[in-house]
Design a protein around this motif. Sequence first.
Motif, PDB file in Angstrom:
ATOM      1  N   ALA A   1      -9.300  19.951  -5.717  1.00 18.86           N
ATOM      2  CA  ALA A   1      -8.284  19.039  -5.198  1.00 18.86           C
ATOM      3  C   ALA A   1      -7.404  18.608  -6.368  1.00 18.86           C
ATOM      4  CB  ALA A   1      -8.941  17.836  -4.525  1.00 18.86           C
ATOM      5  N   ALA A   2      -6.212  19.179  -6.434  1.00 19.62           N
ATOM      6  CA  ALA A   2      -5.374  19.068  -7.629  1.00 19.62           C
ATOM      7  C   ALA A   2      -4.485  17.837  -7.574  1.00 19.62           C
ATOM      8  CB  ALA A   2      -4.501  20.305  -7.773  1.00 19.62           C
ATOM      9  N   GLN A   3      -4.446  17.130  -8.691  1.00 23.07           N
ATOM     10  CA  GLN A   3      -3.479  16.058  -8.844  1.00 23.07           C
ATOM     11  C   GLN A   3      -2.098  16.655  -9.125  1.00 23.07           C
ATOM     12  OE1 GLN A   3      -4.851  12.316 -10.816  1.00 23.07           O
ATOM     13  NE2 GLN A   3      -6.056  13.767 -12.023  1.00 23.07           N
ATOM     14  N   PHE A   4      -1.067  15.923  -8.736  1.00 26.33           N
ATOM     15  CA  PHE A   4       0.283  16.231  -9.182  1.00 26.33           C
ATOM     16  C   PHE A   4       0.523  15.342 -10.398  1.00 26.33           C
ATOM     17  CE2 PHE A   4       0.554  17.566  -4.708  1.00 26.33           C
ATOM     18  CZ  PHE A   4       1.018  18.860  -4.899  1.00 26.33           C
ATOM     19  N   CYS A   5       0.017  15.800 -11.536  1.00 30.84           N
ATOM     20  CA  CYS A   5      -0.028  14.949 -12.729  1.00 30.84           C
ATOM     21  C   CYS A   5       1.359  14.547 -13.205  1.00 30.84           C
ATOM     22  CB  CYS A   5      -0.787  15.669 -13.838  1.00 30.84           C
ATOM     23  SG  CYS A   5      -2.505  16.014 -13.423  1.00 30.84           S
ATOM     24  N   GLY A   6       2.279  15.494 -13.246  1.00 30.75           N
ATOM     25  CA  GLY A   6       3.636  15.175 -13.670  1.00 30.75           C
ATOM     26  C   GLY A   6       4.289  14.137 -12.774  1.00 30.75           C
ATOM     27  N   PRO A   7       4.308  14.345 -11.450  1.00 28.25           N
ATOM     28  CA  PRO A   7       4.862  13.336 -10.547  1.00 28.25           C
ATOM     29  C   PRO A   7       4.150  11.984 -10.629  1.00 28.25           C
ATOM     30  CG  PRO A   7       4.791  15.447  -9.439  1.00 28.25           C
ATOM     31  CD  PRO A   7       4.083  15.640 -10.756  1.00 28.25           C
ATOM     32  N   LEU A   8       2.838  11.987 -10.921  1.00 30.66           N
ATOM     33  CA  LEU A   8       2.117  10.717 -11.053  1.00 30.66           C
ATOM     34  C   LEU A   8       2.650   9.915 -12.241  1.00 30.66           C
ATOM     35  CD1 LEU A   8      -0.157   8.725 -10.429  1.00 30.66           C
ATOM     36  CD2 LEU A   8      -1.717  10.207 -11.694  1.00 30.66           C
ATOM     37  N   GLY A   9       2.774  10.561 -13.409  1.00 31.97           N
ATOM     38  CA  GLY A   9       3.328   9.867 -14.560  1.00 31.97           C
ATOM     39  C   GLY A   9       4.759   9.417 -14.321  1.00 31.97           C
ATOM     40  N   ALA A  10       5.556  10.274 -13.673  1.00 36.74           N
ATOM     41  CA  ALA A  10       6.947   9.926 -13.381  1.00 36.74           C
ATOM     42  C   ALA A  10       7.032   8.725 -12.452  1.00 36.74           C
ATOM     43  CB  ALA A  10       7.656  11.136 -12.761  1.00 36.74           C
ATOM     44  N   GLU A  11       6.160   8.677 -11.466  1.00 35.95           N
ATOM     45  CA  GLU A  11       6.170   7.559 -10.516  1.00 35.95           C
ATOM     46  C   GLU A  11       5.857   6.244 -11.223  1.00 35.95           C
ATOM     47  OE1 GLU A  11       6.994   6.312  -6.635  1.00 35.95           O
ATOM     48  OE2 GLU A  11       7.095   8.341  -7.458  1.00 35.95           O
ATOM     49  N   ALA A  12       4.900   6.283 -12.168  1.00 37.64           N
ATOM     50  CA  ALA A  12       4.574   5.071 -12.931  1.00 37.64           C
ATOM     51  C   ALA A  12       5.791   4.585 -13.713  1.00 37.64           C
ATOM     52  CB  ALA A  12       3.406   5.350 -13.875  1.00 37.64           C
ATOM     53  N   MET A  13       6.536   5.514 -14.313  1.00 37.00           N
ATOM     54  CA  MET A  13       7.721   5.133 -15.081  1.00 37.00           C
ATOM     55  C   MET A  13       8.815   4.585 -14.171  1.00 37.00           C
ATOM     56  SD  MET A  13       8.884   5.042 -18.234  1.00 37.00           S
ATOM     57  CE  MET A  13       9.579   3.470 -17.770  1.00 37.00           C
TER      58      MET A  13
END
Length: 359
Positions: A286-298
């Motif tokens: 079950a893969a995270q969307f790591c890039g979008p997660l960091g972007a959403e935090a910013m």
Amino acid sequence: MDGKTLVRRTNFTRIIAACAFIFATAASAGPTVKTLRVDVLYWSMNIPGQVAMRKGLEQEAAAINRDADKKNQPRIELTPYIAGDGSAGIERQIAQMFEAVKRKPDIIIVQPTDNAALAAPLRAANQAGIPVVAYDQYISGGTLAAFVTSDNYQAGYLDGEYLAAHFPDSKELKLILVEYPHVSSTVERANGLLDALRDYRQPFRILKTYEAVEPNSGARAGAQMLRDFPATGSVDAVFSVNDGGGLNIVEALANAGRTEIVVASIDGDPKSVDNIRAKRLTHIDAAQFCGPLGAEAMKIAYALATGKKVAPHHLVPVFPITSETLQLYPGWGGPIPPRFAKPWQARVPYWEGTVRPAK
């Protein structure tokens, strides 16, 4: 009027004209725009998913600055900190967050190394009036301005749903859990797995639990697992709360020829994707969307720092990678793909890929 008086009056007129030009230019340029100071506390640069989150966050900051320059809006100045792994990393991040509070930035973004350890510096930030956005993990104690995370419960649930569809209903699943009970995300993943097995009425027995979340602890857990369960067929499935530890467990099991074991993991590390493609123990990740997660935090931190209201808790979806869904998976960096039908029996037949506020 003598010549000297004429020269003095001419010079005075020139000075007045120059001042008027300077004031007019300043007025047309508008007020000076503040640069927002953002302190960012990262966890580990040894866990590839977390590296991808940092990349997504910093790329979003760069995009915000490009847009801000065009619109004469506040820019961002990032000050990064890296905690590191293990207990030393936890202690280091506590000190780093206290240091950030002393610096008095406009906002703090943090990926916590431990749910409870940062309670004291979070309360210090609250007292100083500095908003704090946490991503990936929660902080127990104090008040967060916002929390952004992958839908970790969904990740565990997708793995459990897949395992329940993979094994006969009459079979008692001999299960090993590789967990990490120190942060909210990994606890939620394990809870999601177990709830799915119960919801689908899949009998299971937990043979043993191991603790691993990064490569070294994963290698130790894999070696110990083989010592504890040396016989072929003694284990049906291994669930790992992340690929940081899980990849070395897969390596140990594969090298020992334990190909009968079904591995379910979480994160979407490219090496785990390669294992799925090669049909090498890992059946679902079950893969995270790591890039979008960091972007959403910013994005959320910038909105808060510029006086906008945001929801307190946001969930970024996770993607169930299997041999059947590989062609739909875009990788850690995204973008998040549209809905699709799950290629296994499920009560909710479609996967939905939307960022949403938590209920």
